[in-house]
Design a protein around this motif. Structure first.
Motif, short mmCIF file in Angstrom:
data_model
loop_
_atom_site.label_atom_id
_atom_site.label_comp_id
_atom_site.label_asym_id
_atom_site.label_seq_id
_atom_site.Cartn_x
_atom_site.Cartn_y
_atom_site.Cartn_z
N LYS A 88 -120.93 -23.63 157.26
CA LYS A 88 -120.89 -24.35 158.53
C LYS A 88 -120.16 -23.59 159.63
N ASN A 89 -119.24 -22.71 159.24
CA ASN A 89 -118.45 -21.98 160.23
C ASN A 89 -118.50 -20.49 159.93
N GLY A 90 -118.84 -19.71 160.94
CA GLY A 90 -118.97 -18.27 160.79
C GLY A 90 -117.63 -17.55 160.79
N ASP A 91 -117.65 -16.33 160.28
CA ASP A 91 -116.42 -15.55 160.18
C ASP A 91 -115.79 -15.30 161.54
N GLN A 92 -116.61 -15.05 162.57
CA GLN A 92 -116.07 -14.72 163.88
C GLN A 92 -115.31 -15.91 164.48
N GLU A 93 -115.88 -17.10 164.38
CA GLU A 93 -115.19 -18.25 164.95
C GLU A 93 -113.95 -18.62 164.14
N VAL A 94 -114.00 -18.42 162.82
CA VAL A 94 -112.83 -18.68 161.99
C VAL A 94 -111.70 -17.71 162.36
N ALA A 95 -112.03 -16.43 162.50
CA ALA A 95 -111.01 -15.44 162.88
C ALA A 95 -110.42 -15.77 164.25
N ALA A 96 -111.27 -16.18 165.18
CA ALA A 96 -110.77 -16.53 166.52
C ALA A 96 -109.82 -17.71 166.45
N ALA A 97 -110.15 -18.70 165.63
CA ALA A 97 -109.28 -19.87 165.50
C ALA A 97 -107.97 -19.50 164.81
N LEU A 98 -108.06 -18.70 163.74
CA LEU A 98 -106.85 -18.31 163.03
C LEU A 98 -105.90 -17.50 163.91
N SER A 99 -106.45 -16.75 164.83
CA SER A 99 -105.61 -15.94 165.72
C SER A 99 -104.77 -16.80 166.65
N THR A 100 -105.12 -18.10 166.79
CA THR A 100 -104.33 -19.01 167.63
C THR A 100 -103.28 -19.77 166.84
N LEU A 101 -103.19 -19.51 165.54
CA LEU A 101 -102.28 -20.26 164.67
C LEU A 101 -100.83 -20.00 165.07
N PRO A 102 -100.08 -21.04 165.40
CA PRO A 102 -98.68 -20.83 165.79
C PRO A 102 -97.83 -20.39 164.61
N HIS A 103 -96.79 -19.63 164.91
CA HIS A 103 -95.80 -19.19 163.92
C HIS A 103 -96.33 -18.15 162.94
N ILE A 104 -97.52 -17.62 163.15
CA ILE A 104 -98.05 -16.56 162.30
C ILE A 104 -98.26 -15.31 163.15
N ASN A 105 -97.63 -14.22 162.72
CA ASN A 105 -97.84 -12.91 163.34
C ASN A 105 -98.68 -12.09 162.37
N TRP A 106 -99.90 -11.80 162.75
CA TRP A 106 -100.86 -11.14 161.86
C TRP A 106 -100.55 -9.67 161.64
N ASP A 107 -99.47 -9.17 162.22
CA ASP A 107 -99.04 -7.80 161.98
C ASP A 107 -97.77 -7.73 161.14
N LYS A 108 -97.29 -8.88 160.66
CA LYS A 108 -96.13 -8.91 159.78
C LYS A 108 -96.55 -9.40 158.39
N PRO A 109 -95.77 -9.09 157.34
CA PRO A 109 -96.19 -9.39 155.97
C PRO A 109 -96.69 -10.82 155.78
N LEU A 110 -97.79 -10.93 155.06
CA LEU A 110 -98.47 -12.21 154.83
C LEU A 110 -98.66 -12.44 153.34
N TYR A 111 -98.73 -13.71 152.99
CA TYR A 111 -99.10 -14.06 151.62
C TYR A 111 -100.11 -15.21 151.69
N PHE A 112 -101.35 -14.90 151.33
CA PHE A 112 -102.37 -15.95 151.24
C PHE A 112 -102.24 -16.62 149.88
N TYR A 113 -101.91 -17.90 149.93
CA TYR A 113 -101.48 -18.66 148.75
C TYR A 113 -102.65 -19.49 148.20
N ALA A 114 -103.13 -19.10 147.02
CA ALA A 114 -104.13 -19.90 146.28
C ALA A 114 -105.35 -20.26 147.13
N CYS A 115 -105.95 -19.26 147.74
CA CYS A 115 -107.18 -19.47 148.50
C CYS A 115 -108.39 -19.24 147.60
#
Length: 306
Positions: A88-115
């Motif tokens: 239902k949702n394409g990768d481009q729109e998901v990436a665009a939405a995730l980039s607006t996520l508050p409190h997340i810096n996509w250039d600092k260490p991340l842990y994707f938990y149980a995806c």
């Protein structure tokens, strides 16, 4: 395309809207299990003291993107779990939405938990393609696992051997539980104590040792006096069972089966499915849970970036 991307900016979900979102995510189980479970924990138990899990969803009726964060208390990583229906949702729109996520810096260490594994692979491509961040992060080794669940039918409880009793976990036993936890880097000791205070778990305590056993095992009595927790399992942030452990000297007595079924019954009575994530390499745990009636569901991954 720009209009579609604008429709899926993220907003925080609170209060009564959490229940509506949980019902929506139930349509996508088992793949939505982690974010669905995190919302269940908020609705059933509230937020443990000083440990806040926030929920975000994309705006627009056609969007299925949901994010829960943080999923760990460690300060080394920013932790989050992500779900969306890729039909239902394409990768481009998901990436665009995730980039607006508050409190997340996509250039600092991340842990994707149980995806879900298929979504994690898409997230990896977003980071590699700089749709998220600027390419500063590199993936560490991925842990591949599967979700195992019990059906909602009532379960029989098993009896304990003589000299043991079962009780709910509490902050007093949390230190021992944290000490032996395979993934203790996920939570600080203080954060884990708060989780144990706020979420259900079960532990088996030694109450007495028979005279013959005491004579044969004087070191065991000294190391584990009466009242010591020797086996346990604890519910976690995503409403899944984990940190199942029995002190080696007390294994092969059926203690882990007793605590696992006790917590599974607790979860089922509250209307949820008893679930556990098991690493694909942990054959012993897989066999143990399958013998208790757990069935394998979807592939789940744990992906750190540094």
């Amino acid at each position: 395309m720009n209009r579609r991307v604008a429709m899926v900016s993220l907003q925080e979900v609170k209060g009564k809207d959490l229940s509506k979102l949980k019902d929506k995510l139930a349509l996508y189980l088992p793949d939505s299990v982690t974010v669905h479970g995190a919302i269940e924990v908020l609705l059933l138990y509230g937020t443990p003291k000083n440990i806040e899990t926030r929920v975000f969803m994309a705006k627009g009726n056609s969007s299925t993107l949901v994010v829960t964060l943080p999923m760990m208390s460690t300060t080394h990583y920013q932790s989050l779990s992500v779900f969306w229906d890729c039909n239902k949702n394409g990768d481009q729109e998901v990436a665009a939405a995730l980039s607006t996520l508050p409190h997340i810096n996509w250039d600092k260490p991340l842990y994707f938990y149980a995806c879900p594994l298929n979504l994690q692979e898409k997230l990896n491509r977003m980071l590699a393609g700089r749709q998220l961040g600027t390419g500063k992060l590199q993936p560490e080794a991925m842990t591949r696992s599967h979700l195992y669940t019990l059906s909602s039918k009532p379960l029989l409880s098993l009896s304990l051997p003589c000299g043991f009793e079962i009780r709910r976990t509490d902050a007093e036993v949390a230190e021992s539980m944290h000490l032996y936890w395979r993934h203790k880097e996920f939570e600080s000791l203080e954060a884990y104590k708060q989780l144990v205070r706020g979420l259900p778990g079960y532990a088996i305590f030694r109450t007495a040792m028979g005279a013959d056993e005491e004579n044969q095992n004087p070191k065991r009595r000294k190391a584990h006096p009466n009242g010591t927790a020797v086996s346990w399992v604890q519910l976690g942030r995503s409403n899944s069972m984990g940190n199942t452990f029995t002190i080696p000297e007390y294994r092969r007595r059926g203690l882990a089966q007793v605590v696992t079924l006790a917590l599974a019954n607790h979860v089922i009575r509250l209307g949820s499915k008893a679930s556990v994530y098991i690493c694909d390499e942990n054959k012993a745990s897989i066999l143990f849970h399958e013998r208790l009636g757990f069935g394998r569901k979807c592939a789940i991954s744990w992906q750190p970036y540094s």
